[in-house]
Design an enzyme around this catalytic site. Structure first.
Site, PDB file in Angstrom:
ATOM      1  N   HIS A  65     -11.791   3.885   5.346  1.00 52.17           N
ATOM      2  CA  HIS A  65     -12.791   3.022   5.964  1.00 52.17           C
ATOM      3  C   HIS A  65     -12.625   3.162   7.482  1.00 52.17           C
ATOM      4  O   HIS A  65     -11.508   3.345   7.974  1.00 52.17           O
ATOM      5  CB  HIS A  65     -12.610   1.560   5.518  1.00 52.17           C
ATOM      6  CG  HIS A  65     -13.222   1.286   4.158  1.00 52.17           C
ATOM      7  ND1 HIS A  65     -12.742   0.311   3.318  1.00 52.17           N
ATOM      8  CD2 HIS A  65     -14.272   1.868   3.522  1.00 52.17           C
ATOM      9  CE1 HIS A  65     -13.486   0.307   2.208  1.00 52.17           C
ATOM     10  NE2 HIS A  65     -14.407   1.236   2.302  1.00 52.17           N
ATOM     11  N   ASP A  67     -12.510   1.418  10.209  1.00 51.72           N
ATOM     12  CA  ASP A  67     -11.591   0.676  11.079  1.00 51.72           C
ATOM     13  C   ASP A  67     -10.145   1.146  10.931  1.00 51.72           C
ATOM     14  O   ASP A  67      -9.270   0.735  11.690  1.00 51.72           O
ATOM     15  CB  ASP A  67     -11.704  -0.845  10.861  1.00 51.72           C
ATOM     16  CG  ASP A  67     -11.602  -1.267   9.413  1.00 51.72           C
ATOM     17  OD1 ASP A  67     -11.882  -0.448   8.521  1.00 51.72           O
ATOM     18  OD2 ASP A  67     -11.238  -2.428   9.157  1.00 51.72           O
ATOM     19  N   HIS A 141      -8.474  -1.634  -3.670  1.00 54.77           N
ATOM     20  CA  HIS A 141      -9.518  -1.678  -2.647  1.00 54.77           C
ATOM     21  C   HIS A 141     -10.667  -0.819  -3.183  1.00 54.77           C
ATOM     22  O   HIS A 141     -10.430   0.012  -4.054  1.00 54.77           O
ATOM     23  CB  HIS A 141      -8.941  -1.113  -1.332  1.00 54.77           C
ATOM     24  CG  HIS A 141      -9.679  -1.524  -0.101  1.00 54.77           C
ATOM     25  ND1 HIS A 141      -9.974  -2.835   0.200  1.00 54.77           N
ATOM     26  CD2 HIS A 141     -10.176  -0.791   0.933  1.00 54.77           C
ATOM     27  CE1 HIS A 141     -10.626  -2.875   1.350  1.00 54.77           C
ATOM     28  NE2 HIS A 141     -10.755  -1.654   1.816  1.00 54.77           N
ATOM     29  N   ASP A 208      -5.397  -3.284   3.478  1.00 49.14           N
ATOM     30  CA  ASP A 208      -6.636  -3.347   2.721  1.00 49.14           C
ATOM     31  C   ASP A 208      -6.411  -3.278   1.210  1.00 49.14           C
ATOM     32  O   ASP A 208      -6.420  -2.215   0.586  1.00 49.14           O
ATOM     33  CB  ASP A 208      -7.626  -2.282   3.207  1.00 49.14           C
ATOM     34  CG  ASP A 208      -8.217  -2.686   4.560  1.00 49.14           C
ATOM     35  OD1 ASP A 208      -7.468  -3.277   5.358  1.00 49.14           O
ATOM     36  OD2 ASP A 208      -9.413  -2.442   4.809  1.00 49.14           O
ATOM     37  N   HIS A 266      -5.257  -7.663  10.910  1.00 41.86           N
ATOM     38  CA  HIS A 266      -6.519  -7.217  10.307  1.00 41.86           C
ATOM     39  C   HIS A 266      -7.417  -8.433  10.013  1.00 41.86           C
ATOM     40  O   HIS A 266      -7.823  -8.687   8.896  1.00 41.86           O
ATOM     41  CB  HIS A 266      -6.212  -6.426   9.013  1.00 41.86           C
ATOM     42  CG  HIS A 266      -7.382  -5.680   8.443  1.00 41.86           C
ATOM     43  ND1 HIS A 266      -8.241  -6.237   7.538  1.00 41.86           N
ATOM     44  CD2 HIS A 266      -7.831  -4.423   8.645  1.00 41.86           C
ATOM     45  CE1 HIS A 266      -9.153  -5.338   7.191  1.00 41.86           C
ATOM     46  NE2 HIS A 266      -8.930  -4.231   7.858  1.00 41.86           N
TER      47      HIS A 266
HETATM   48 ZN   LIG Z   1     -10.921  -1.101   4.008  1.00 45.47          ZN
END
Ligand SMILES: [Zn+2]
Length: 309
Positions: A65, A67, A141, A208, A266
């Site tokens: 992802h 970020d 995730h 995550d 996060h």
């Molecule tokens: Zn993620």
């Protein structure tokens, strides 16, 4: 004294804010300098830390992802710009190899740096380092995601007064350390009689994920745990749905796993006041608690007190 510390580059999930850069973390651990999950802006954030591209030994990406990986093109090109003289290892989920290939060659540059690319393709995969073992565990995730932990093996510390009591000195000390025992004057002295266990240290990076076995496996007895807490308990249902943790969940994992220093990060930009993460986590976790800020340094706590051998 060897240096073991975390340097936080950024703490925002999804989108940066005025106070928080995209994710990014540096772990300094003896002769390893590991960059975790470089989001956008990581290269510039690093300028503020005193750590340079030439210091990096390894890059670990949990998942693709944006970020957690959009800082890769800049960081990788910087390695070549600065003529990093030795290979830099790179780990990421093997299923994201196509994303990695694109990020690595996102734009034209003169490539001189050598990357030792070693994707993670199995839960529990271990990479042997000079300082211990780097282990990857599968997380929960929407896309393939691995968390990482660094495990230093237990060592042993000789006790000079016990050695002296047995009359052991010089090369005999090395022999005893190597063989585990030494025969002297018709008596066997074992290593345990003249030493104590020097507990190995552990660092864990959990990013995550919804709550799953991998989270607990990584957090187990971590001296320093860096863990996402995107949400607060008020959004627990949403967190579970999108594969994230709340501050309360992260703190309970830390408490149940014997974690010493807990670093929450996060954060969703929906929460204006970071004290809310602290207060929620504090209800469950009594150890050292850090609600991470950009460019903060967090020391790995001193070694656990050795137990008599
Ligand atoms: Zn993620």
């Amino acid at each position: 004294m060897s240096m073991r510390e975390l340097v936080v580059l950024g703490t925002a999930s999804q989108a940066p804010t005025r106070q928080r850069n995209h994710n990014g973390y540096l772990l300094r651990w003896d002769d390893e300098v590991i960059l975790f999950d470089p989001g956008e802006g990581s290269q510039r954030q690093m300028l503020h830390t005193g750590i340079t591209a030439t210091d990096l030994t390894r890059i670990c990406v949990t998942h693709f992802h944006g970020d957690h990986c959009l800082g890769l093109p800049g960081m990788i090109q910087r390695l070549s710009l600065d003529r990093v003289p030795r290979p830099v290892a790179v780990h990421f989920p093997a299923g994201g190899a196509e994303y990695f290939a694109r990020l690595r060659h996102a734009s034209s540059f003169y490539e001189t740096a050598e990357l030792a690319v070693e994707p993670i393709d199995a839960d529990g995969q271990r990479i042997t380092l000079g300082i211990g073992t780097l282990e990857a565990r599968r997380l929960r995730h929407p896309i393939e995601t691995y968390g990482y932990r660094l495990v230093e093996p237990d060592g042993c510390r000789m006790l000079p007064e016990r050695l002296a009591a047995y009359g052991i000195a010089g090369p005999d000390t090395g022999r005893l350390l190597r063989d585990g025992h030494l025969d002297r004057d018709g008596r066997r002295v074992t290593r345990d009689e003249v030493s104590v266990v020097r507990p190995g240290q552990r660092f864990a990076f959990v990013m995550d994920t919804g709550l799953c076995d991998g989270v607990y496996a990584l957090a187990e007895h971590a001296d320093l745990l860096v863990i996402e807490s995107t949400f607060l308990e008020s959004e627990a249902a949403l967190a579970a749905e999108v594969g994230h943790l709340t501050a309360g969940q992260a703190a309970r994992v830390a408490a149940e796993s014997g974690v010493r220093t807990l670093v929450l990060t996060h954060f969703s930009q929906r929460y204006a006041d970071p004290r809310r993460f602290h207060d929620e986590a504090r209800e469950h976790f009594t150890g050292d608690l850090v609600v991470a800020e950009d460019l903060q340094t967090v020391q790995v706590p001193p070694r656990r007190v050795p137990s008599p051998g």
